[in-house]
Enzyme design. Structure first.
Site, PDB file in Angstrom:
ATOM      1  N   ASP A 118       0.873  -1.179   0.000  1.00 30.13           N
ATOM      2  CA  ASP A 118       0.000   0.000   0.000  1.00 30.13           C
ATOM      3  C   ASP A 118       0.910   1.228   0.000  1.00 30.13           C
ATOM      4  O   ASP A 118       2.040   1.157  -0.475  1.00 30.13           O
ATOM      5  CB  ASP A 118      -0.944  -0.032   1.211  1.00 30.13           C
ATOM      6  N   HIS A 176       2.454   1.964  -3.124  1.00 28.47           N
ATOM      7  CA  HIS A 176       1.574   2.921  -3.792  1.00 28.47           C
ATOM      8  C   HIS A 176       2.112   4.343  -3.731  1.00 28.47           C
ATOM      9  O   HIS A 176       1.372   5.297  -3.916  1.00 28.47           O
ATOM     10  CB  HIS A 176       0.165   2.865  -3.187  1.00 28.47           C
TER      11      HIS A 176
END
Length: 395
Positions: free
Chosen positions: A217, A240
């Site tokens: 993430d 991310h």
């Protein structure tokens, strides 16, 4: 100016912490409290007792966790303490494999002033069971345990510690003041859901320096109420990217301001530098301001520079209302490297509160093989561009 002063203060606190750590004479070894380094015995009670005695002792104290493998259930190390408190983790700490063994956090520090948590040990969140439950049963709970959280900690220094395979995120600060993460290593598979590296919320004066993050993430997530954050010499990938938000989903959220990201590298990430907000109405506008992104290298990055004010991870949002998050005074300077999508710079701002004073200064991004010619997109944004602009600026 405030961000520079706080970062200088954080460096001073690091220097003081490192010098003071060598003068500790009062040690509390968890082995003396019944801890067993066999990887099976629950050591939670032993850890808590060692902390309690250290916290209630005068002067500089240290809780020692020697080399070995320690199975630990949820532990909450609560202050206030009487003096500088050091937790020296030399061994490996292993969390229960059960995804629901605790709510929100595995290892938690609360209401502590003058705290040092150091390695060279490792936190193993044993997150694979949680990831499997998420993908198989669509049970991706946002409250899966974060490996280590800091709530209302003032003057904290976290260094030379490793975290692998967290169930939820790896580290989180909430309501903290003047904290530094230095030479920390974070690792989880690129497809592990919700495993943010470091999440910052409602905190002031957070410094992240020389940290290596590879996760599933956001490498770093900066959310509501964060201000005076300095991020430098961070390697991010997979993950991310370095994200601000998501913001603007709830009326209770607070402004985010004075963020500086410098001399970082992002490699094989799904986003680079991202600001994201929901297209939902709020009772009052939320302000996001005074950001500097400088000297950033992108390597095979999707969405290298992106402001997305129509954020919708589920893909089911109506987006009938424009975002009420006001973004202003954001500069991107000396950003270079390769993009894995055709839109290298995507500034998709709110129709009701357009982005103001967005600066693109010396942007040099080129396409990876097969991607095609790059372009930039701008909507509802006011600003300017300077220096080299590759691809051509849309400002």
């Amino acid at each position: 100016m405030a961000a520079k002063v706080l970062f200088a203060l954080s460096l001073l606190l690091v220097f003081i912490a490192e010098s003071q750590a060598t003068k500790v004479k009062n040690f509390f070894n968890v082995m003396n409290y019944g801890a067993t380094a066999d990887g099976k015995t629950d050591n939670s009670a032993a850890f808590m007792k060692a902390w309690s005695d250290a916290c209630n002792s005068n002067g500089k104290v240290a809780v020692m966790i020697p080399r070995g493998t320690y199975f630990v259930k949820q532990v909450i190390f609560k202050g206030p303490c009487k003096g500088l408190t050091i937790v020296r983790i030399e061994g490996d700490l292993i969390a229960p494999s059960d995804p629901f063994f605790a709510k929100d956090t595995w290892i938690n520090f609360r209401y502590v002033k003058n705290l040092i948590v150091s390695g060279p040990g490792r936190l193993d969140g044993q997150g694979s069971s949680a990831w499997e439950d998420c993908t198989k049963n669509h049970n991706c709970r946002p409250s899966l345990p974060i490996s280590m959280t800091f709530d209302f900690v003032t003057n904290g220094y976290i260094h030379h510690l490793s975290s692998i395979n967290s169930k939820g995120g790896h580290f989180k600060t909430y309501g903290c003041e003047n904290m530094t993460f230095k030479k920390v290593k974070i690792s989880a598979p690129g497809d592990s859901p919700n495993t943010d590296g470091i999440k910052i919320a409602n905190s002031n004066g957070i410094a992240i320096d020389r940290v290596n993050i590879g996760t599933g993430d956001d490498c770093i997530a900066i959310i509501s109420g964060s201000k005076n954050v300095s991020i430098s010499d961070v390697f991010c990938g997979p993950g991310h990217g370095i994200s601000v938000g998501s913001l603007g989903h709830n009326d209770w959220e607070q402004n985010v301001e004075n963020i500086k990201v410098k001399n970082c590298t992002l490699s094989d990430t799904t986003n680079g530098l991202r600001i994201k907000s929901w297209a939902t109405p709020l009772s009052k506008p939320l302000k996001v301001s005074n950001f500097v992104y400088e000297d950033i290298v992108m390597n095979n990055v999707y969405n290298p520079i992106i402001i997305d004010q129509e954020y919708c991870p589920s893909g089911t949002c109506s987006n009938k209302d424009a975002s009420h998050v006001e973004i202003s005074d954001v500069s991107f300077k000396n950003i270079r490297g390769s993009s894995n999508t055709q839109v290298a710079v995507n500034l998709k701002c709110s129709a009701k509160f357009p982005c103001k004073n967005i600066i693109l200064d010396t942007i040099d991004l080129w396409q990876n093989r097969g991607v095609g010619r790059l372009s930039n997109l701008c909507s509802n944004v006011n600003g300017a561009s300077y220096g080299k602009q590759n691809p051509s600026s849309c400002l």
